[in-house]
Scaffold this motif. Structure first.
Motif, PDB file in Angstrom:
ATOM      1  N   ASP A   1      39.919  46.102  31.032  1.00  0.00           N
ATOM      2  CA  ASP A   1      40.520  47.341  31.508  1.00  0.00           C
ATOM      3  C   ASP A   1      41.793  48.680  30.881  1.00  0.00           C
ATOM      4  OD1 ASP A   1      41.853  46.142  33.709  1.00  0.00           O
ATOM      5  OD2 ASP A   1      41.147  46.922  34.742  1.00  0.00           O
ATOM      6  N   VAL A  19      37.876  36.657  33.764  1.00  0.00           N
ATOM      7  CA  VAL A  19      38.899  37.648  33.302  1.00  0.00           C
ATOM      8  C   VAL A  19      39.180  37.208  31.729  1.00  0.00           C
ATOM      9  CG1 VAL A  19      40.964  38.612  32.642  1.00  0.00           C
ATOM     10  CG2 VAL A  19      40.013  38.492  35.394  1.00  0.00           C
ATOM     11  N   GLU A  20      38.430  38.453  30.827  1.00  0.00           N
ATOM     12  CA  GLU A  20      39.395  38.190  29.326  1.00  0.00           C
ATOM     13  C   GLU A  20      40.224  38.794  29.553  1.00  0.00           C
ATOM     14  OE1 GLU A  20      35.867  39.372  27.391  1.00  0.00           O
ATOM     15  OE2 GLU A  20      33.780  37.940  27.495  1.00  0.00           O
ATOM     16  N   LEU A  21      40.990  38.247  28.439  1.00  0.00           N
ATOM     17  CA  LEU A  21      42.238  39.317  27.630  1.00  0.00           C
ATOM     18  C   LEU A  21      41.810  39.664  26.584  1.00  0.00           C
ATOM     19  CD1 LEU A  21      45.164  36.746  28.376  1.00  0.00           C
ATOM     20  CD2 LEU A  21      44.106  38.467  29.835  1.00  0.00           C
ATOM     21  N   VAL A  46      48.759  42.292  31.371  1.00  0.00           N
ATOM     22  CA  VAL A  46      48.844  41.375  32.162  1.00  0.00           C
ATOM     23  C   VAL A  46      51.047  40.270  32.023  1.00  0.00           C
ATOM     24  CG1 VAL A  46      47.781  38.943  31.642  1.00  0.00           C
ATOM     25  CG2 VAL A  46      46.638  40.778  31.498  1.00  0.00           C
ATOM     26  N   MET A  55      45.623  33.524  36.123  1.00  0.00           N
ATOM     27  CA  MET A  55      45.509  34.970  37.654  1.00  0.00           C
ATOM     28  C   MET A  55      44.868  33.675  38.590  1.00  0.00           C
ATOM     29  SD  MET A  55      43.408  37.935  35.752  1.00  0.00           S
ATOM     30  CE  MET A  55      44.608  38.836  34.353  1.00  0.00           C
ATOM     31  N   SER A  75      46.604  42.726  27.631  1.00  0.00           N
ATOM     32  CA  SER A  75      46.152  43.861  28.250  1.00  0.00           C
ATOM     33  C   SER A  75      44.239  42.432  28.468  1.00  0.00           C
ATOM     34  CB  SER A  75      45.133  45.182  27.923  1.00  0.00           C
ATOM     35  OG  SER A  75      44.760  44.803  27.027  1.00  0.00           O
ATOM     36  N   THR A  76      43.894  43.431  30.166  1.00  0.00           N
ATOM     37  CA  THR A  76      42.488  43.348  30.577  1.00  0.00           C
ATOM     38  C   THR A  76      41.984  43.250  29.597  1.00  0.00           C
ATOM     39  OG1 THR A  76      42.874  44.109  32.548  1.00  0.00           O
ATOM     40  CG2 THR A  76      42.955  41.818  32.968  1.00  0.00           C
ATOM     41  N   VAL A 120      40.772  32.848  32.958  1.00  0.00           N
ATOM     42  CA  VAL A 120      41.060  33.932  32.426  1.00  0.00           C
ATOM     43  C   VAL A 120      40.655  33.058  30.813  1.00  0.00           C
ATOM     44  CG1 VAL A 120      43.322  35.185  31.197  1.00  0.00           C
ATOM     45  CG2 VAL A 120      43.606  34.630  33.740  1.00  0.00           C
ATOM     46  N   SER A 150      44.665  47.024  31.910  1.00  0.00           N
ATOM     47  CA  SER A 150      45.376  47.114  32.177  1.00  0.00           C
ATOM     48  C   SER A 150      46.913  45.638  31.736  1.00  0.00           C
ATOM     49  CB  SER A 150      45.304  45.695  34.112  1.00  0.00           C
ATOM     50  OG  SER A 150      44.823  47.031  34.818  1.00  0.00           O
ATOM     51  N   VAL A 185      39.545  32.625  39.586  1.00  0.00           N
ATOM     52  CA  VAL A 185      39.557  33.369  38.250  1.00  0.00           C
ATOM     53  C   VAL A 185      39.773  33.305  36.783  1.00  0.00           C
ATOM     54  CG1 VAL A 185      40.719  35.692  36.930  1.00  0.00           C
ATOM     55  CG2 VAL A 185      40.508  35.284  39.437  1.00  0.00           C
ATOM     56  N   ALA A 212      35.045  34.199  39.155  1.00  0.00           N
ATOM     57  CA  ALA A 212      35.478  35.575  38.739  1.00  0.00           C
ATOM     58  C   ALA A 212      35.715  34.959  37.196  1.00  0.00           C
ATOM     59  CB  ALA A 212      36.234  36.174  39.196  1.00  0.00           C
TER      60      ALA A 212
END
Length: 575
Positions: free
Chosen positions: A103, A78-80, A107, A144, A100-101, A150, A105, A148, A76
Motif C-alpha cells: 500500500d 505482508v509483501e514488500l 518499512v 514485523m 515499502s509495503t 514478511v 507504506s 505477520v 497474516a
C-alpha cells in the motif's frame, strides 16, 4: 557519457567486492529466530493444561494450543516492494532504494542486500553506490511484529562501464616476409597499454607499442585489444597487413669449367643471399636432377654441345626463389688408347700380335695399326698380327676415328726386329752383248740390318740363274760383288731383263742381245726390225735400248713381262 555522479553523504557503496557474511547482522535470521522461540514456548505452556481424551478412549492426548489447530486461521502475510530511482547507471553512480509495503507504506525495519552486502533502510530508504560495472540484484527483506509473515522483494540494477575506443596504427601495412612492423595503440589521443593479436599470437604493447616480425607471406589482420576494468571497457581496432614473399636468387657453380661427355661433373646450388646450400631441382640436357641437402648433384651427359642449365627451388611460406640459369658447353671426352705387344723383339720375318685398348676401361678397340708404312686393321677385340721383314727399331702406332662424343689419342709402341738385311745398289752392267759373249755385272751390297749376316747373291739373265756369290757382312758393312756369265748362243736377238737378286731385294737392268753380225751401229736388227726404248735403272739413271719391233711396252708395272711374238722370250721395256 558524463562521469560518475557524487553519492549522497549517507549512502553506502558497492564496489564489486563482498564482506564476510555474519548471521547476527542479518535481520531476516533474527526474525526467524524469534518466531521459532515463540512456537517452542507455546508448546511448552500447552503441556500444562487438561488432557483431552479421544473418542475411542485410547489414551490421553497432549493439549495443543489453539493456534496449532488446523481449524484456526493462517498468520497474516505482508509483501514488500523495493524500488530504485534508476535501474541503469555508470560506475561511481549511487542508486536510492525505497522499501515499502504494497500500500506504499514505508518499512523501517528492513534491509537491502546487494552483492553480498546488507544495507540498512532508514525511513524506508537507503542509497547504494556502484563502483564497478555489471548486473546487480537488490533484495529487500524485513520483519514485523505479531503474527505477520514478511515476503521479500528484489529488483535489478545495471551498471554500464564507460567505453573507450582503441585506435591501432602501423608504420607499414605492406612488407616483405622477415620484416618487422611497429604497431601503436592509443585511446584516441594517448598511448595505452594493450595487446596486439596477429595470426592468433598475442603481442604485448607496453606503453602502447608492439613490434611484430612477419615470418611468412600472406594477408594478416592485426587487432588491438584490452581487457575491461571494473569501470571501463574497450572497443578493439584492427587493420590489415599485406606480407609478400622475399625474393632470393639462386646461384650455381660447376667443379669443372669444361665438362666432357660421359664423365660426371658436379653442380652445386646455393642461396645468393647467404651462400647456404639449396635443395634444388636442376634441369640439364633434357634431364632433371635433384640436389641433396648439401645442394650438390653429379650430372653425366652423353652428348656434345651447348646446353642450358636451370636450377629452381619451390617457394616457401616466406621466400620466392629466383631460378639460376647458365649455358654449359660439353666437349668430346679425350680417351687415351693403349697398345700392347705379346713381344717387343723378334727376328726378321716373324710376327708380333698387338692389342689396342682403351686406357680408361681396358676394352678392345676396333681401329688401325701402322707399322713401317703399312696399315693393319684390328678386330673387335682390338688385336692385329704384323710380320716384320726389315730389321731395326720400328714405331707401331694405333688409333681410332673420333666418335660424336669421344676423341681418341693415338698410342704407340717400339718393337725391335733383329737380323741382317742386304740392300743392293750401284748395278753396273753392259748395255748390250752378242750371243755367246761373256759379260760382267757388279753391284754394291750393304748389310743394313743390326746383326751379322751371310747369304748367296744370284745373277739372273732372263729369269735363269747364271752365277752366284756368297757374301758375309757385319752390320753396316758394304762392298762390291761381281758376277760373270755367258749369253747363251741360242738367245734370240732382243732386249732382256737381267738382275742381281738377294733375299731382301733385287737390282735389275736390261741387256740388248744381238746376233754376232746382225746389229748395226744405229741399232737395226738383222731382220730389219728394231726400236729404241728408254730404260730407267734403279739407281735413277736412264739410257736408250734397242728392242725388236714386235715388242710392247707397259707402264703398269715395274716388273718386265714376256710379251713379244719373235723372239718368243723378248721382254718389254718398262719405264
Amino acid at each position: 557519457m558524463p562521469g560518475p555522479s557524487q553519492p549522497a553523504p549517507d549512502e553506502e557503496h558497492i564496489d564489486g567486492g563482498e564482506e564476510p557474511y555474519s548471521p547476527t547482522r542479518d535481520p531476516t535470521v533474527l526474525v526467524l529466530l524469534v518466531i521459532v522461540f515463540g512456537s517452542v514456548l507455546a508448546m511448552v505452556v500447552g503441556l500444562g493444561g487438561p488432557a483431552v481424551v479421544g473418542g475411542n478412549d485410547s489414551g490421553p492426548v497432549f493439549p495443543i494450543p489453539e493456534w496449532f489447530d488446523g481449524d484456526g486461521d493462517d498468520a497474516a502475510a505482508v509483501e514488500l516492494r523495493v524500488d530504485a530511482n534508476r535501474s541503469t547507471v555508470r560506475p561511481g553512480d549511487a542508486v536510492a532504494f525505497t522499501v515499502s509495503t504494497a500500500d506504499g507504506s514505508a518499512v523501517d525495519n528492513a534491509t537491502v542486500r546487494v552483492a553480498g552486502r546488507v544495507h540498512a533502510v532508514t525511513n524506508g530508504t537507503t542509497a547504494v553506490r556502484f563502483d564497478a560495472g555489471g548486473e546487480y540484484v537488490a533484495t529487500a527483506s524485513g520483519a514485523m511484529g505479531g503474527d505477520v509473515d514478511v515476503v521479500g522483494a528484489e529488483t535489478t540494477i545495471t551498471v554500464e562501464r564507460y567505453v573507450t575506443n582503441l585506435s591501432l596504427a602501423a608504420n607499414a601495412t605492406g612488407v616483405t616476409a622477415g620484416d618487422a612492423v611497429r604497431f601503436t595503440v592509443t585511446d584516441g589521443s594517448d598511448p595505452i597499454d594493450a595487446t596486439v593479436v596477429v595470426g592468433g599470437t598475442q603481442h604485448t604493447a607496453d606503453g602502447g607499442t608492439a613490434v611484430v616480425t612477419f615470418e611468412r607471406a600472406g594477408e594478416f589482420e592485426a587487432d588491438a585489444r584490452k581487457g575491461q576494468t571494473p569501470t571501463r571497457r574497450y572497443r578493439s581496432d584492427a587493420l590489415d597487413v599485406d606480407v609478400q614473399r622475399r625474393q632470393v636468387a639462386l646461384s650455381v657453380a660447376l667443379n669443372d669449367s669444361d665438362p666432357v661427355a660421359h664423365e660426371p661433373f658436379r653442380v652445386r646450388v646455393t642461396r645468393a643471399d647467404s651462400g647456404d646450400p639449396a635443395g634444388a631441382t636442376v634441369a640439364f640436357a633434357g634431364e632433371t636432377y635433384d640436389t641433396g641437402h648439401d645442394g650438390v648433384v653429379n650430372i653425366t651427359v652423353d652428348a656434345v654441345g651447348e646446353f642450358e642449365l636451370r636450377a629452381t627451388l619451390a617457394e616457401t611460406p616466406a621466400i620466392a626463389f629466383v631460378p639460376a640459369e647458365r649455358t654449359v658447353g660439353v666437349d668430346r671426352r679425350h680417351v687415351a688408347l693403349s697398345i700392347a705387344a705379346n713381344r717387343t723383339g723378334v727376328p726378321k720375318g716373324e710376327a708380333i700380335r698387338f692389342t689396342l685398348t682403351r686406357a680408361d676401361t681396358g676394352a678392345g678397340v676396333n681401329g688401325t695399326l701402322t707399322a713401317d708404312g703399312d696399315t693393319y686393321r684390328t678386330d673387335l677385340n682390338g688385336t692385329a698380327t704384323v710380320t716384320f721383314d726389315d730389321p731395326g727399331r720400328l714405331f707401331v702406332r694405333g688409333g681410332r676415328a673420333d666418335t660424336a662424343t669421344e676423341t681418341f689419342e693415338r698410342a704407340s709402341v717400339i718393337v725391335s726386329v733383329r737380323g741382317a738385311n742386304y740392300s743392293l745398289s750401284a748395278f753396273d752392267a753392259p748395255d748390250e752383248a752378242t750371243r755367246g759373249e761373256r759379260v760382267t755385272v757388279s753391284v754394291n751390297v750393304t748389310n743394313d740390318g743390326n746383326e751379322p749376316g751371310s747369304e748367296w747373291l744370284e745373277y739372273r739373265f732372263d729369269g735363269d740363274r747364271r752365277d752366284r756369290e756368297y757374301v758375309a757382312l757385319d752390320p753396316g758393312e758394304s762392298r762390291p760383288v761381281a758376277f760373270e756369265a755367258t749369253i747363251p748362243n741360242d738367245t734370240e736377238p732382243g732386249t732382256y731383263r737381267h738382275a742381281v737378286v738377294a733375299a731382301d731385294g733385287t737390282v735389275a737392268g736390261t741387256l740388248a742381245v744381238t746376233a754376232a753380225n746382225g746389229t748395226t751401229t744405229n741399232g737395226t736388227a738383222s731382220d730389219g726390225t728394231a726400236a729404241i726404248a728408254r730404260y730407267r735403272h734403279r739407281s735413277g739413271s736412264e739410257d736408250s735400248r734397242t728392242v725388236s719391233a714386235g715388242d710392247e711396252t707397259s707402264k703398269e708395272s715395274d716388273t718386265p713381262r714376256k710379251t713379244g711374238r719373235n723372239p718368243a722370250n723378248a721382254l718389254s721395256v718398262i719405264w
